[in-house]
Design an enzyme around this catalytic site. Structure first.
Site, PDB file in Angstrom:
ATOM      1  CE  LYS A 151      -6.421   1.998  -0.873  1.00 56.30           C
ATOM      2  NZ  LYS A 151      -7.069   2.019   0.445  1.00 56.30           N
ATOM      3  CE  LYS A 184      -3.718   2.325   2.545  1.00 58.70           C
ATOM      4  NZ  LYS A 184      -4.590   2.268   3.737  1.00 58.70           N
TER       5      LYS A 184
END
Length: 330
Positions: free
Chosen positions: A256, A203
């Site tokens: 992400k 992320k």
């Protein structure tokens, strides 16, 4: 009668366009499939009754009270969407993010309502504190920094609360070191050994989260999240994070955002062979929406091309605010 002349095959003997002439031929040799069962719809849950609040930076996305989440789930399943992921916006926040692990929290209540009315819908719940803390950071703050190990205790407590409520999977998105192992151990110890972990493994500290922070009211009160989210310049670090999460017990590894990190998706998939998810985040959604509303792109074609690219890079499932629309287009 003259004998026909047999000439040597001239270039091009292989014509790649032959299999592109019709849709039927193209479908026969398509390498990457995109269908509704690959898509996960994020939903924002708020307290109250009959609430549908538009997120201004994300046209078409709303904050929903529990009854509206249930109604939305009906439409999603009708469209062919089999999974949702829930983010909660509590009525009150505190420094410890207690709403995240409250048995009567908005996500816990929404989960019970969804599993009662839509038992076959896969409910994935976000495990993080940022939506619930008064300071907007993803854990317990000590001396201006997020305390990793103190935060692990609350993340594990949150995962147990959500599992008790009936979620099908928990998805830690906080990027604390060791949180997958802590959550896995606690789930196993408390009778939830079959609840999978969808780990936000790579992320990145991205500029594409702005609209989400508006929707979830989770903008940090001070500083930023670069001390625990990843440097956008790094790909090998993303692979290492994914491998560590897999070793700690993750069942799905997430990258992400999605489209700026297609190379990371591919590298994680090749390195681990594990199921990989990608989150097509709020800023990616908002850009497509803005361009479409200005008439600069064909929204349907651009969205399906984008989601296909994410799948082509190696994502087995795609979290996207376009899930419902994409299912209709497909």
């Amino acid at each position: 009668m003259a004998t026909p002349r047999i000439s040597h095959v001239s270039f091009p003997a292989t014509r790649m366009r032959r299999m592109r002439r019709t849709k039927a031929l193209r479908d026969l040799v398509r390498e990457t499939e995109l269908s509704p069962h690959h898509l996960v719809q994020p939903l924002f849950v708020v307290a109250g009754e009959g609430v549908r609040e538009e997120v201004t930076s994300m046209p078409g996305v709303e904050r929903l009270s529990i009854s509206e989440v249930v109604a939305e789930a009906t439409e999603l399943q009708t469209a062919g969407i089999e999974a949702v992921t829930l983010f909660g916006i509590p009525s009150g926040k505190d420094e410890a993010g207690s709403g995240a692990y409250d048995p009567e929290g908005v996500v816990q209540l929404a989960t019970r309502a969804l599993k009662e009315t839509h038992p076959d819908l896969v409910v994935i719940a976000d495990v993080c504190l940022c939506e619930y803390t008064s300071h907007g950071h993803c854990g317990i703050v000590r001396d201006g920094d997020v305390d990793n190990d103190l935060t692990l205790e609350l993340l594990a407590k949150t995962a147990i609360s959500l599992a008790d409520a009936g979620v099908d999977a928990v998805a830690p998105s906080d990027m604390m070191d060791g949180r997958v192992g802590a959550i896995r151990a606690q789930l196993d110890e408390e009778g939830h050994a079959n609840v999978p972990i969808v780990a936000y493994s790579a992320k990145y500290a991205s500029a594409f989260y702005g609209p989400f922070r508006e929707a979830a009211e989770s903008t940090p009160e001070f500083g930023d999240r670069r001390g625990y989210q990843m440097d956008p310049a790094n790909v090998l670090e993303g692979v290492r994070e994914a491998e560590l999460d897999l070793a700690e017990g993750a069942d799905v590894l997430m990258v992400k955002p999605a489209t700026p990190y297609l190379d990371v998706i591919r590298r994680v998939k090749e390195a681990t062979g594990a199921p990989v998810a990608a989150f097509h985040v709020s800023g990616e959604y908002a850009m497509l929406k803005a361009a479409a509303e200005n008439g600069w792109i064909d929204e349907e074609r651009a969205v399906l091309e984008t989601l296909t690219a994410i799948r082509r890079a190696g994502a087995d499932l795609v979290f996207t605010y376009y899930a419902k629309d994409a299912a209709a287009w497909l």
